[in-house]
Design a protein around this motif. Structure first.
Motif, PDB file in Angstrom:
ATOM      1  N   GLU A   1      13.683  -0.046  -1.486  1.00  0.00           N
ATOM      2  CA  GLU A   1      14.087   0.618  -0.240  1.00  0.00           C
ATOM      3  C   GLU A   1      13.266   1.901  -0.076  1.00  0.00           C
ATOM      4  OE1 GLU A   1      16.096  -0.280   2.170  1.00  0.00           O
ATOM      5  OE2 GLU A   1      16.506  -2.209   1.197  1.00  0.00           O
ATOM      6  N   SER A   2      12.649   2.089   1.087  1.00  0.00           N
ATOM      7  CA  SER A   2      11.835   3.282   1.329  1.00  0.00           C
ATOM      8  C   SER A   2      11.634   3.458   2.835  1.00  0.00           C
ATOM      9  CB  SER A   2      10.479   3.165   0.628  1.00  0.00           C
ATOM     10  OG  SER A   2       9.714   2.133   1.244  1.00  0.00           O
ATOM     11  N   ARG A   3      11.005   4.588   3.203  1.00  0.00           N
ATOM     12  CA  ARG A   3      10.728   4.855   4.616  1.00  0.00           C
ATOM     13  C   ARG A   3       9.304   4.482   4.985  1.00  0.00           C
ATOM     14  NH1 ARG A   3      13.624  10.808   5.397  1.00  0.00           N
ATOM     15  NH2 ARG A   3      15.756  10.116   4.875  1.00  0.00           N
ATOM     16  N   ILE A   4       8.686   3.651   4.182  1.00  0.00           N
ATOM     17  CA  ILE A   4       7.318   3.201   4.458  1.00  0.00           C
ATOM     18  C   ILE A   4       7.328   2.324   5.702  1.00  0.00           C
ATOM     19  CG2 ILE A   4       5.348   1.934   3.540  1.00  0.00           C
ATOM     20  CD1 ILE A   4       6.392   2.648   0.731  1.00  0.00           C
ATOM     21  N   SER A   5       6.383   2.513   6.574  1.00  0.00           N
ATOM     22  CA  SER A   5       6.341   1.767   7.830  1.00  0.00           C
ATOM     23  C   SER A   5       6.001   0.299   7.593  1.00  0.00           C
ATOM     24  CB  SER A   5       5.300   2.378   8.770  1.00  0.00           C
ATOM     25  OG  SER A   5       3.991   2.160   8.272  1.00  0.00           O
ATOM     26  N   SER A   6       6.402  -0.529   8.523  1.00  0.00           N
ATOM     27  CA  SER A   6       6.113  -1.965   8.436  1.00  0.00           C
ATOM     28  C   SER A   6       4.612  -2.201   8.432  1.00  0.00           C
ATOM     29  CB  SER A   6       6.762  -2.713   9.606  1.00  0.00           C
ATOM     30  OG  SER A   6       8.162  -2.589   9.559  1.00  0.00           O
ATOM     31  N   GLU A   7       3.891  -1.386   9.204  1.00  0.00           N
ATOM     32  CA  GLU A   7       2.437  -1.542   9.277  1.00  0.00           C
ATOM     33  C   GLU A   7       1.799  -1.300   7.914  1.00  0.00           C
ATOM     34  OE1 GLU A   7      -1.409   0.510  11.526  1.00  0.00           O
ATOM     35  OE2 GLU A   7       0.634   1.092  12.082  1.00  0.00           O
ATOM     36  N   THR A   8       2.263  -0.247   7.229  1.00  0.00           N
ATOM     37  CA  THR A   8       1.715   0.056   5.902  1.00  0.00           C
ATOM     38  C   THR A   8       2.089  -1.031   4.895  1.00  0.00           C
ATOM     39  OG1 THR A   8       1.807   2.436   6.323  1.00  0.00           O
ATOM     40  CG2 THR A   8       1.701   1.747   4.018  1.00  0.00           C
ATOM     41  N   LYS A   9       3.328  -1.495   4.953  1.00  0.00           N
ATOM     42  CA  LYS A   9       3.756  -2.569   4.045  1.00  0.00           C
ATOM     43  C   LYS A   9       2.891  -3.809   4.227  1.00  0.00           C
ATOM     44  CE  LYS A   9       8.645  -1.233   3.718  1.00  0.00           C
ATOM     45  NZ  LYS A   9      10.039  -1.626   4.050  1.00  0.00           N
ATOM     46  N   ASP A  10       2.644  -4.175   5.477  1.00  0.00           N
ATOM     47  CA  ASP A  10       1.834  -5.361   5.743  1.00  0.00           C
ATOM     48  C   ASP A  10       0.418  -5.175   5.213  1.00  0.00           C
ATOM     49  OD1 ASP A  10       3.986  -6.542   6.978  1.00  0.00           O
ATOM     50  OD2 ASP A  10       3.314  -6.080   9.031  1.00  0.00           O
ATOM     51  N   ARG A  11      -0.139  -3.961   5.381  1.00  0.00           N
ATOM     52  CA  ARG A  11      -1.501  -3.708   4.913  1.00  0.00           C
ATOM     53  C   ARG A  11      -1.574  -3.786   3.397  1.00  0.00           C
ATOM     54  NH1 ARG A  11      -2.082   0.903   6.895  1.00  0.00           N
ATOM     55  NH2 ARG A  11      -2.232   2.350   5.131  1.00  0.00           N
ATOM     56  N   VAL A  12      -0.598  -3.201   2.716  1.00  0.00           N
ATOM     57  CA  VAL A  12      -0.597  -3.216   1.249  1.00  0.00           C
ATOM     58  C   VAL A  12      -0.504  -4.652   0.727  1.00  0.00           C
ATOM     59  CG1 VAL A  12       0.761  -2.606  -0.792  1.00  0.00           C
ATOM     60  CG2 VAL A  12       0.304  -0.879   0.964  1.00  0.00           C
ATOM     61  N   ARG A  13       0.370  -5.433   1.309  1.00  0.00           N
ATOM     62  CA  ARG A  13       0.532  -6.819   0.841  1.00  0.00           C
ATOM     63  C   ARG A  13      -0.724  -7.641   1.110  1.00  0.00           C
ATOM     64  NH1 ARG A  13       6.306  -6.420   3.375  1.00  0.00           N
ATOM     65  NH2 ARG A  13       7.568  -5.883   1.530  1.00  0.00           N
ATOM     66  N   ARG A  14      -1.342  -7.408   2.275  1.00  0.00           N
ATOM     67  CA  ARG A  14      -2.571  -8.153   2.600  1.00  0.00           C
ATOM     68  C   ARG A  14      -3.692  -7.795   1.629  1.00  0.00           C
ATOM     69  NH1 ARG A  14      -3.325  -6.106   7.106  1.00  0.00           N
ATOM     70  NH2 ARG A  14      -5.098  -4.746   6.636  1.00  0.00           N
ATOM     71  N   VAL A  15      -3.832  -6.515   1.362  1.00  0.00           N
ATOM     72  CA  VAL A  15      -4.881  -6.071   0.441  1.00  0.00           C
ATOM     73  C   VAL A  15      -4.619  -6.594  -0.970  1.00  0.00           C
ATOM     74  CG1 VAL A  15      -5.878  -4.044  -0.700  1.00  0.00           C
ATOM     75  CG2 VAL A  15      -5.520  -4.042   1.779  1.00  0.00           C
ATOM     76  N   ALA A  16      -3.351  -6.568  -1.396  1.00  0.00           N
ATOM     77  CA  ALA A  16      -3.014  -7.070  -2.736  1.00  0.00           C
ATOM     78  C   ALA A  16      -3.426  -8.533  -2.877  1.00  0.00           C
ATOM     79  CB  ALA A  16      -1.524  -6.910  -2.993  1.00  0.00           C
TER      80      ALA A  16
END
Length: 349
Positions: free
Chosen positions: A28-43
């Motif tokens: 659980e965090s205040r990280i934006s959906s856009e950032t989450k999507d970018r991190v997962r894509r890069v991973a």
């Protein structure tokens, strides 16, 4: 090839390692959906996969289940228990670590200790055949016993309903019209509870059918084809009016010996002698001539049940849990017929 680290994902995604850790662990965090999507894509692009050892230290979940057995990995028909257990583990993203001890206590003790030290998420203790055993030292609480019962209880267990299986075998012969029904019992020194339960089921069906069990029709045999041949020789050495017209064998290997002996002596199955086995053993029961009517041991279903309990997917409300042993009808049972006197001279060879 060097392992891709969280720091590598963070650098490529333009975020901090802490952000990557939060995203990939679904924290659980205040990280934006856009950032989450970018991190997962890069991973995914850089080929990152979590370190299982580090994750297990953090979550106390290793994703592994220990399975200690005496001989099921080297016994073809009992191996279906392992297959059933592995299916459930695979469906739930778990890996089974199997140690087959070949019945050696010192190997068993080392195996249990090693699995416990590796923090497996659960443990299954399996036996090649249904028996009562003292619980080995060192087993963790909640260990599930598969095809065996702990001597003093205390653990969930699943076993075949061998009493009902013995009844099913005897009932098949009674329903075909047989009155003189032999039971070829397990003659090994370490006689398992399965043998006694099958005997009780056989006797109860006979009594219910108005048939007095004849002690002469219960003989013992080593659990092999050779044992079955020796047993049927003893039965056919009885006076003609005392011989069985139907035979229930403790297992399919013994039954195979009965069938082999009958073929050599001109005794037709099932016209002259009906035979029922037990196990529905691969490469034996369905391959005999004629194919053997037998009782099926639910090995795969027992393996699934044990693994479901070990993973907490099922409650062990009763212990031991009894699994149904259905009759498998093939072509070795028919109505009774007296053995012809012309064969008398050939029945005691």
């Amino acid at each position: 090839m060097a392992r891709v680290r969280i720091a590598d994902v963070a650098r490529a995604a333009g975020v901090s390692p802490a952000t990557v850790s939060l995203v990939l662990n679904d924290a659980e965090s205040r990280i934006s959906s856009e950032t989450k999507d970018r991190v997962r894509r890069v991973a995914d692009e850089v080929g990152y996969s979590p370190n299982p050892i580090a994750r297990s230290l953090r979550t106390r979940v290793t994703g592994t289940i220990g399975l200690v057995s005496d001989r099921i990995a080297t016994t073809p028909f009992a191996g279906r228990m392992l297959a059933g257990a592995q299916e459930v583990a695979r469906e739930n993203s778990r890996l089974v670590i199997l140690v087959d001890t070949d019945g050696h206590p010192e190997i068993e003790s080392d195996a249990i200790s090693t699995l416990v030290n590796h923090r497996v998420d659960g443990m299954v203790y399996a036996s090649m055949y249904h028996r009562v055993i003292p619980a080995p030292a060192g087993l963790p609480a909640g260990t599930v016993f598969l095809d065996c019962r702990p001597e003093n209880g205390g653990y969930p267990a699943v076993v075949p309903d061998d009493y009902a299986g013995g009844r099913a075998a005897a009932q098949e012969l009674v329903d075909a019209g047989h009155r003189r029904i032999a039971y070829i019992d397990d003659g090994d020194d370490d006689r398992p509870i399965a043998a006694q339960l099958r005997l009780e089921g056989y006797r109860d069906v006979l009594v219910e059918a108005g048939i007095t069990p004849d002690p002469a029709l219960r003989v013992f045999a080593q659990t092999s084809a050779a044992g079955g041949q020796a047993a049927i020789v003893a039965l056919m050495s009885l006076p003609e009016d005392q011989r069985p017209t139907g035979v229930f064998a403790f297992n399919d290997r013994i039954a195979a010996g009965v069938v082999m002996w009958a073929h050599r002596h001109g005794i037709r199955i099932p016209e002259d002698l009906s035979v029922v086995g037990y196990d529905d053993q691969q490469l034996i029961a369905a391959e005999l001539d004629p194919p053997l009517t037998t009782v099926s041991l639910p090995h795969a279903a027992m393996g699934r049940w044990a693994m479901e309990v070990a993973l907490g997917l099922r409650e062990a409300s009763d212990s031991p849990h009894l699994m149904d042993c259905p009759i498998v009808r093939r072509a070795s049972v028919g109505p009774p017929a007296l053995l012809g006197s012309a064969r008398d001279s050939r029945t005691t060879d």
